[in-house]
Design a protein around this motif. Structure first.
Motif, PDB file in Angstrom:
ATOM      1  N   THR A 265       4.245 -14.642   4.545  1.00 30.10           N
ATOM      2  CA  THR A 265       3.964 -13.324   5.118  1.00 30.10           C
ATOM      3  C   THR A 265       3.127 -13.441   6.383  1.00 30.10           C
ATOM      4  O   THR A 265       3.398 -12.789   7.403  1.00 30.10           O
ATOM      5  CB  THR A 265       3.240 -12.449   4.084  1.00 30.10           C
ATOM      6  OG1 THR A 265       4.037 -12.339   2.914  1.00 30.10           O
ATOM      7  CG2 THR A 265       2.953 -11.069   4.650  1.00 30.10           C
TER       8      THR A 265
ATOM      9  N   LEU B 210      -5.171 -18.436   1.063  1.00 30.87           N
ATOM     10  CA  LEU B 210      -3.937 -17.698   0.851  1.00 30.87           C
ATOM     11  C   LEU B 210      -3.238 -18.165  -0.415  1.00 30.87           C
ATOM     12  O   LEU B 210      -3.276 -19.345  -0.773  1.00 30.87           O
ATOM     13  CB  LEU B 210      -2.985 -17.875   2.042  1.00 30.87           C
ATOM     14  CG  LEU B 210      -3.482 -17.366   3.407  1.00 30.87           C
ATOM     15  CD1 LEU B 210      -2.471 -17.700   4.486  1.00 30.87           C
ATOM     16  CD2 LEU B 210      -3.771 -15.882   3.357  1.00 30.87           C
TER      17      LEU B 210
ATOM     18  N   CYS C 261       1.674 -15.302   0.159  1.00 32.21           N
ATOM     19  CA  CYS C 261       1.144 -14.740   1.409  1.00 32.21           C
ATOM     20  C   CYS C 261       1.269 -15.677   2.600  1.00 32.21           C
ATOM     21  O   CYS C 261       1.172 -15.221   3.746  1.00 32.21           O
ATOM     22  CB  CYS C 261      -0.316 -14.328   1.219  1.00 32.21           C
ATOM     23  SG  CYS C 261      -0.512 -12.816   0.239  1.00 32.21           S
TER      24      CYS C 261
ATOM     25  N   CYS D  90      -7.175 -14.497  -2.798  1.00 34.95           N
ATOM     26  CA  CYS D  90      -6.411 -14.516  -1.553  1.00 34.95           C
ATOM     27  C   CYS D  90      -7.024 -13.520  -0.559  1.00 34.95           C
ATOM     28  O   CYS D  90      -7.265 -12.359  -0.892  1.00 34.95           O
ATOM     29  CB  CYS D  90      -4.959 -14.155  -1.834  1.00 34.95           C
ATOM     30  SG  CYS D  90      -3.928 -14.070  -0.339  1.00 34.95           S
TER      31      CYS D  90
ATOM     32  N   GLU E 123      -5.568 -12.366   2.015  1.00 31.06           N
ATOM     33  CA  GLU E 123      -4.504 -11.535   2.595  1.00 31.06           C
ATOM     34  C   GLU E 123      -4.159 -10.363   1.685  1.00 31.06           C
ATOM     35  O   GLU E 123      -4.243  -9.204   2.084  1.00 31.06           O
ATOM     36  CB  GLU E 123      -3.265 -12.392   2.864  1.00 31.06           C
ATOM     37  CG  GLU E 123      -2.066 -11.631   3.400  1.00 31.06           C
ATOM     38  CD  GLU E 123      -2.257 -11.148   4.827  1.00 31.06           C
ATOM     39  OE1 GLU E 123      -1.498 -10.256   5.253  1.00 31.06           O
ATOM     40  OE2 GLU E 123      -3.157 -11.651   5.521  1.00 31.06           O
ATOM     41  N   CYS E 124      -3.775 -10.650   0.447  1.00 31.76           N
ATOM     42  CA  CYS E 124      -3.368  -9.570  -0.470  1.00 31.76           C
ATOM     43  C   CYS E 124      -4.531  -9.051  -1.314  1.00 31.76           C
ATOM     44  O   CYS E 124      -4.448  -7.959  -1.878  1.00 31.76           O
ATOM     45  CB  CYS E 124      -2.236 -10.036  -1.377  1.00 31.76           C
ATOM     46  SG  CYS E 124      -2.712 -11.354  -2.534  1.00 31.76           S
TER      47      CYS E 124
END
Length: 317
Positions: free
Chosen positions: A242, A235, A239, A216, A218-219
């Motif tokens: 988010t 993603l 996420c 991912c 994002e995280c």
């Protein structure tokens, strides 16, 4: 009646001088050709094909030049020493240890590619290490002289000898003698330095992590992310809300969602690794998300390497 020498006919003298000039011009052409081939043998990135072609042709050029130098008047010509300087430098490079290191470097590169296909992380690390050190020594052998020093210092000569011994232990020297044959990878490998064993373990761990798929963006924790309708963005399930919430807070309409079809197990994946602190980038191609993420985490052509993964024909909806 006393015998007297007949002076040479002017036409004969003129013809001899013309022939001598023609032979010297041939010698110059051979010398310049030898110099071009010599430069190939000083290129640390030269392939085995280029090196073997340069070696073969350079040997022929030197033999032809040697035959010309035996012809009357050529060796004594006033312009011959300049041509000789190119030929001598080419002959010296032909027999230099750095030329053999170039062949070993290419053999190590091919052996690393075979090991990567077989998921043999230890062999990949060892062969890449041999290739890197060989090419580095070839590069340092031809840098501008510093403080009057030319060529390798003593430690580099020792490193060259060690690399050639190491290549022989790993079966790479047989490939340098027969470049069309694949490098031999021994079943019982020699002792491997601790830092290379550690790197191989880290590579194996990365392979295990990437078995779940793409990470991912994002995280940066969850693997198995899906591609969304933002180019180069992957993603996980948690996420996506988010990212949409963040867009809403900034005044944008939330529109991030997975692309239809998710993340195919087979497709034209492209991993673009780029220099995070300068110029440059390299695109790598593969056909599975696991391989794409593995390349992204293990290929480091720059000191500060970043990456972006694309699915070639589906970067935009």
């Amino acid at each position: 009646m006393p015998h007297t020498l007949t002076p040479p006919h002017p036409t004969t003298t003129r013809t001899s001088a013309t022939e001598l000039d023609r032979q010297v011009r041939r010698l110059y052409r051979l010398a310049y050709h030898a110099n071009r081939r010599r430069r190939t043998l000083t290129n640390p990135n030269a392939s085995a094909h280029a090196v073997t072609a340069a070696i073969t042709r350079l040997a022929r050029v030197l033999a032809a030049a040697e035959r010309l130098l035996t012809m009357p008047g050529v060796a004594e010509h006033e312009e011959t020493p300049y041509a000789r300087s190119f030929l001598t430098a080419a002959e010296r490079q032909l027999n230099a240890p750095s030329t053999r290191l170039l062949l070993i470097a290419d053999a190590a590169h091919q052996a690393a590619a075979h090991a990567d296909t077989a998921d043999n992380d230890l062999h990949v690390i060892v062969f890449r290490d041999i290739e890197q050190h060989c090419r580095h020594l070839v590069d340092t052998a031809h840098v501008e002289p510093v403080l009057g020093r030319r060529g390798w210092p003593r430690r580099d000569h020792a490193a060259s000898d060690h690399l050639q011994q190491q290549a022989a232990q790993w079966g790479l020297t047989s490939h340098t003698e027969h470049p069309t044959m694949p490098p031999h990878q021994p079943t019982d490998h020699p002792a491997v330095p601790t830092h290379l064993v550690r790197q191989a373990a880290e590579r194996a761990a990365a392979r295990a992590r990437c078995a779940a798929g793409i990470r991912c963006t994002e995280c940066h924790r969850t693997y198995g992310a899906v591609q969304v309708n933002l180019p180069g963005t992957w993603l996980c399930t948690d996420c996506i809300p988010t990212v949409n919430a963040r867009l809403t807070a900034r005044g944008y309409a939330p529109h991030v969602r997975p692309i239809d079809g998710g993340t195919p197990q087979h497709g034209p994946y492209t991993v673009h690794v780029w220099n995070g602190s300068g110029r440059g980038g390299v695109s790598l191609h593969c056909d599975t998300p696991q391989r794409a993420q593995f390349l992204a985490e293990t290929e480091r052509p720059f000191n500060n390497t970043g990456y972006t993964i694309y699915l070639a024909d589906r970067t935009r909806e």
